[in-house]
Design a protein around this motif. Structure first.
Motif, PDB file in Angstrom:
ATOM      1  N   ASN A 153      49.319  40.904  40.789  1.00 33.56           N
ATOM      2  CA  ASN A 153      47.918  40.558  40.139  1.00 33.56           C
ATOM      3  C   ASN A 153      46.961  40.884  40.921  1.00 33.56           C
ATOM      4  O   ASN A 153      46.020  40.339  41.486  1.00 33.56           O
ATOM      5  CB  ASN A 153      48.174  38.963  39.966  1.00 33.56           C
ATOM      6  N   VAL A 154      46.656  42.576  40.972  1.00 29.42           N
ATOM      7  CA  VAL A 154      45.712  43.006  41.854  1.00 29.42           C
ATOM      8  C   VAL A 154      45.247  44.304  40.836  1.00 29.42           C
ATOM      9  O   VAL A 154      46.249  44.632  40.050  1.00 29.42           O
ATOM     10  CB  VAL A 154      46.285  43.587  43.113  1.00 29.42           C
ATOM     11  N   GLY A 155      44.205  44.744  41.352  1.00 23.70           N
ATOM     12  CA  GLY A 155      43.842  46.002  40.704  1.00 23.70           C
ATOM     13  C   GLY A 155      43.843  47.247  41.622  1.00 23.70           C
ATOM     14  O   GLY A 155      44.197  46.825  42.750  1.00 23.70           O
ATOM     15  N   LEU A 156      43.857  48.440  41.277  1.00 19.81           N
ATOM     16  CA  LEU A 156      43.893  49.413  42.240  1.00 19.81           C
ATOM     17  C   LEU A 156      42.638  50.375  42.404  1.00 19.81           C
ATOM     18  O   LEU A 156      41.858  50.362  41.062  1.00 19.81           O
ATOM     19  CB  LEU A 156      45.060  50.452  41.977  1.00 19.81           C
ATOM     20  N   GLY A 157      42.271  50.835  43.370  1.00 19.63           N
ATOM     21  CA  GLY A 157      41.040  51.443  43.319  1.00 19.63           C
ATOM     22  C   GLY A 157      41.145  52.523  44.715  1.00 19.63           C
ATOM     23  O   GLY A 157      42.082  52.922  45.258  1.00 19.63           O
ATOM     24  N   ASN A 158      39.855  52.842  45.324  1.00 16.96           N
ATOM     25  CA  ASN A 158      39.760  53.651  46.318  1.00 16.96           C
ATOM     26  C   ASN A 158      39.586  53.312  47.651  1.00 16.96           C
ATOM     27  O   ASN A 158      39.671  53.712  48.684  1.00 16.96           O
ATOM     28  CB  ASN A 158      38.580  54.718  46.225  1.00 16.96           C
ATOM     29  N   LYS A 159      39.473  51.939  47.579  1.00 19.64           N
ATOM     30  CA  LYS A 159      39.411  51.033  48.822  1.00 19.64           C
ATOM     31  C   LYS A 159      39.839  49.425  48.590  1.00 19.64           C
ATOM     32  O   LYS A 159      39.802  49.193  47.388  1.00 19.64           O
ATOM     33  CB  LYS A 159      38.153  51.212  49.531  1.00 19.64           C
ATOM     34  N   GLU A 160      40.114  48.749  49.657  1.00 18.62           N
ATOM     35  CA  GLU A 160      40.379  47.555  49.486  1.00 18.62           C
ATOM     36  C   GLU A 160      38.872  46.701  49.289  1.00 18.62           C
ATOM     37  O   GLU A 160      38.262  46.705  50.201  1.00 18.62           O
ATOM     38  CB  GLU A 160      41.217  46.860  50.715  1.00 18.62           C
ATOM     39  N   GLU A 161      38.866  45.632  48.323  1.00 18.04           N
ATOM     40  CA  GLU A 161      37.607  45.185  48.291  1.00 18.04           C
ATOM     41  C   GLU A 161      37.985  44.253  47.076  1.00 18.04           C
ATOM     42  O   GLU A 161      38.762  44.198  46.212  1.00 18.04           O
ATOM     43  CB  GLU A 161      36.515  46.328  47.822  1.00 18.04           C
ATOM     44  N   LYS A 162      36.868  43.416  47.008  1.00 22.61           N
ATOM     45  CA  LYS A 162      36.689  42.275  45.586  1.00 22.61           C
ATOM     46  C   LYS A 162      35.641  42.883  45.026  1.00 22.61           C
ATOM     47  O   LYS A 162      34.673  43.513  45.189  1.00 22.61           O
ATOM     48  CB  LYS A 162      36.368  41.245  46.175  1.00 22.61           C
ATOM     49  N   LYS A 163      35.898  42.933  43.361  1.00 29.31           N
ATOM     50  CA  LYS A 163      35.078  43.359  42.383  1.00 29.31           C
ATOM     51  C   LYS A 163      35.000  42.217  41.121  1.00 29.31           C
ATOM     52  O   LYS A 163      35.840  41.297  41.057  1.00 29.31           O
ATOM     53  CB  LYS A 163      35.732  44.724  41.779  1.00 29.31           C
ATOM     54  N   ILE A 164      34.094  42.560  40.566  1.00 26.13           N
ATOM     55  CA  ILE A 164      33.708  41.560  39.194  1.00 26.13           C
ATOM     56  C   ILE A 164      34.376  42.351  37.929  1.00 26.13           C
ATOM     57  O   ILE A 164      33.840  43.488  37.778  1.00 26.13           O
ATOM     58  CB  ILE A 164      32.439  41.267  38.913  1.00 26.13           C
ATOM     59  N   LEU A 165      35.218  41.859  37.413  1.00 32.71           N
ATOM     60  CA  LEU A 165      35.584  42.638  36.116  1.00 32.71           C
ATOM     61  C   LEU A 165      35.305  41.382  34.902  1.00 32.71           C
ATOM     62  O   LEU A 165      35.160  40.388  34.698  1.00 32.71           O
ATOM     63  CB  LEU A 165      37.271  42.188  36.085  1.00 32.71           C
ATOM     64  N   TYR A 166      34.641  42.410  34.102  1.00 29.91           N
ATOM     65  CA  TYR A 166      34.152  41.849  32.723  1.00 29.91           C
ATOM     66  C   TYR A 166      34.959  42.418  31.620  1.00 29.91           C
ATOM     67  O   TYR A 166      35.686  43.234  31.319  1.00 29.91           O
ATOM     68  CB  TYR A 166      32.569  42.467  32.518  1.00 29.91           C
ATOM     69  N   LYS A 188      30.161  36.899  24.408  1.00 30.39           N
ATOM     70  CA  LYS A 188      31.380  36.755  24.376  1.00 30.39           C
ATOM     71  C   LYS A 188      31.926  37.090  25.705  1.00 30.39           C
ATOM     72  O   LYS A 188      33.246  36.682  26.222  1.00 30.39           O
ATOM     73  CB  LYS A 188      32.030  37.768  23.288  1.00 30.39           C
ATOM     74  N   SER A 189      31.286  37.774  26.910  1.00 29.36           N
ATOM     75  CA  SER A 189      32.262  38.407  27.802  1.00 29.36           C
ATOM     76  C   SER A 189      32.333  37.174  29.085  1.00 29.36           C
ATOM     77  O   SER A 189      31.636  36.253  28.991  1.00 29.36           O
ATOM     78  CB  SER A 189      31.174  39.344  28.502  1.00 29.36           C
ATOM     79  N   LEU A 190      33.366  37.325  29.662  1.00 26.94           N
ATOM     80  CA  LEU A 190      33.608  36.612  30.626  1.00 26.94           C
ATOM     81  C   LEU A 190      33.587  37.505  32.049  1.00 26.94           C
ATOM     82  O   LEU A 190      33.818  38.493  31.968  1.00 26.94           O
ATOM     83  CB  LEU A 190      35.111  35.996  30.728  1.00 26.94           C
ATOM     84  N   ASN A 191      33.522  36.778  33.311  1.00 23.03           N
ATOM     85  CA  ASN A 191      33.595  37.638  34.502  1.00 23.03           C
ATOM     86  C   ASN A 191      34.271  37.050  35.423  1.00 23.03           C
ATOM     87  O   ASN A 191      34.173  35.691  35.473  1.00 23.03           O
ATOM     88  CB  ASN A 191      32.132  38.154  34.953  1.00 23.03           C
ATOM     89  N   ILE A 192      35.250  37.749  36.068  1.00 18.92           N
ATOM     90  CA  ILE A 192      36.071  36.982  37.166  1.00 18.92           C
ATOM     91  C   ILE A 192      35.874  38.021  38.290  1.00 18.92           C
ATOM     92  O   ILE A 192      36.117  39.239  38.311  1.00 18.92           O
ATOM     93  CB  ILE A 192      37.408  36.697  36.505  1.00 18.92           C
ATOM     94  N   GLU A 193      36.286  37.396  39.355  1.00 12.01           N
ATOM     95  CA  GLU A 193      36.527  38.149  40.708  1.00 12.01           C
ATOM     96  C   GLU A 193      37.895  38.669  40.906  1.00 12.01           C
ATOM     97  O   GLU A 193      38.986  37.660  40.637  1.00 12.01           O
ATOM     98  CB  GLU A 193      36.062  37.466  41.918  1.00 12.01           C
ATOM     99  N   ILE A 194      38.050  39.763  41.044  1.00 14.80           N
ATOM    100  CA  ILE A 194      39.502  40.415  41.184  1.00 14.80           C
ATOM    101  C   ILE A 194      39.524  41.239  42.759  1.00 14.80           C
ATOM    102  O   ILE A 194      38.517  41.611  43.259  1.00 14.80           O
ATOM    103  CB  ILE A 194      39.937  41.385  40.054  1.00 14.80           C
ATOM    104  N   PHE A 195      40.967  41.390  42.967  1.00 12.89           N
ATOM    105  CA  PHE A 195      41.008  41.832  44.285  1.00 12.89           C
ATOM    106  C   PHE A 195      41.503  43.126  43.957  1.00 12.89           C
ATOM    107  O   PHE A 195      42.425  43.400  43.255  1.00 12.89           O
ATOM    108  CB  PHE A 195      42.255  41.251  45.132  1.00 12.89           C
ATOM    109  N   ILE A 196      41.062  44.349  44.681  1.00 16.32           N
ATOM    110  CA  ILE A 196      41.517  45.688  44.660  1.00 16.32           C
ATOM    111  C   ILE A 196      42.178  46.169  45.983  1.00 16.32           C
ATOM    112  O   ILE A 196      41.639  45.841  47.102  1.00 16.32           O
ATOM    113  CB  ILE A 196      40.216  46.651  44.512  1.00 16.32           C
ATOM    114  N   THR A 197      43.038  46.932  45.859  1.00 22.49           N
ATOM    115  CA  THR A 197      43.965  47.650  46.710  1.00 22.49           C
ATOM    116  C   THR A 197      44.112  48.957  46.439  1.00 22.49           C
ATOM    117  O   THR A 197      43.417  49.553  45.506  1.00 22.49           O
ATOM    118  CB  THR A 197      45.037  46.995  47.315  1.00 22.49           C
TER     119      THR A 197
END
Length: 304
Positions: A153-166, A188-197
């Motif tokens: 239950n994480v996203g992937l990116g270019n660095k470890e950080e927290k992001k907002i997903l819309y 209609k949109s929701l936003n949630i904080e997600i963790f990126i590794t």
């Protein structure tokens, strides 16, 4: 190739007929109750949880009125002709000797397809609203899978950080880190904080087996995912399946960055036809198609 699944898949071709009347008539006669129920839940926006079987015999738990659940529920496969072609390719080419990474898994259609084809599967879905359905599907069907599935239950990116997903609950698969609320639909949109590794950290630091296939569907965030997995790409040379969105999504610059990055690593792009067969295409052709509104899933491979 698993011939049984390929035959079952061929039976679904009418689901992707360009004529909407023919397509919807086929859907209705195939499953009149499901088709009618799906339309009612979408029209009245009923947040109904349902269980429905995919064409490859895995029972999915889905949130009705979500566009991304509609195809699986009614037809046993994802919406979109591009997804049919990709599914055909995977059915023909995945086997127990491969390790499949599904980045942007959503409800897990490709996660569980690769698992039913006996791949070790690593699945990444940062949206916890959708992840709960992914997890429930796994728990219900786990005795069907011969190899391991790792759900993250994480996203992937270019660095470890927290992001907002819309994201819009009507179309959860269109959620993005890059889009703003206004782009998706502010009402209609929701936003949630997600963790990126990062992919590199997941493989090298956490000691997971490296992928032989990577599927990325991240609504424009692909470049950051690829950049965060640069060492994995250079050392293990996995094949990469990546969605390229049409330019009118407003993310064409991110698409160009992704393609240029893969090109710098000497990857060769291929398009996939309805029989799951490959033909080489140039990076410039992919951009040209995107700029005239033609998105697709492409395969990128290193020619050994």
């Amino acid at each position: 190739m698993n011939k049984n699944y390929s035959i079952e898949l061929d039976k679904l071709k009418l689901n992707f007929n360009k004529n909407k009347i023919i397509k919807n008539l086929w859907r209705f006669f195939k499953s009149p109750f499901k088709f009618t129920f799906a339309l009612i839940t979408k029209f009245f926006k009923l947040k109904k949880e349902v269980r429905s079987k995919s064409f490859y015999d895995v029972d999915f738990f889905l949130c009705m009125y979500d566009y991304d659940a509609f195809g699986i529920y009614v037809s046993g496969i994802l919406n979109g002709y591009n997804e049919f072609k990709l599914t055909k390719f995977l059915v023909k080419n995945l086997n127990e000797n491969q390790i499949f990474y599904d980045i942007g898994a959503s409800y897990g259609f490709y996660t569980f397809l690769s698992a039913i084809l006996n791949c070790e599967t690593h699945s990444f879905e940062p949206n916890h609203y959708i992840f709960k359905f992914l997890k429930k599907t796994y728990e219900y069907n786990q005795n069907k899978f011969l190899n391991k599935i790792y759900l993250n239950n994480v996203g992937l990116g270019n660095k470890e950080e927290k992001k907002i997903l819309y994201f819009n609950p009507d179309h959860s698969g269109g959620g993005s880190i890059l889009k703003t609320k206004e782009d998706i639909d502010i009402e209609k949109s929701l936003n949630i904080e997600i963790f990126i590794t990062t992919l590199d950290k997941y493989v090298f630091d956490l000691k997971n087996k490296p992928p032989s296939f990577i599927k990325i569907d991240a609504e424009g965030y692909e470049f950051f995912i690829l950049k965060g997995g640069e060492l994995v790409l250079k050392n293990y040379k996995p094949s990469v399946i990546m969605e390229v969105l049409p330019a009118n999504y407003g993310l064409i610059d991110h698409t160009k960055n992704s393609l240029n990055f893969l090109k710098s690593l000497n990857y060769t792009p291929y398009c996939i036809n309805e029989n799951g067969e490959l033909s080489e295409i140039s990076f410039s052709e992919i951009i040209q198609k995107a700029e005239i509104g033609l998105g697709d899933n492409y395969l990128f491979m290193l020619n050994h």
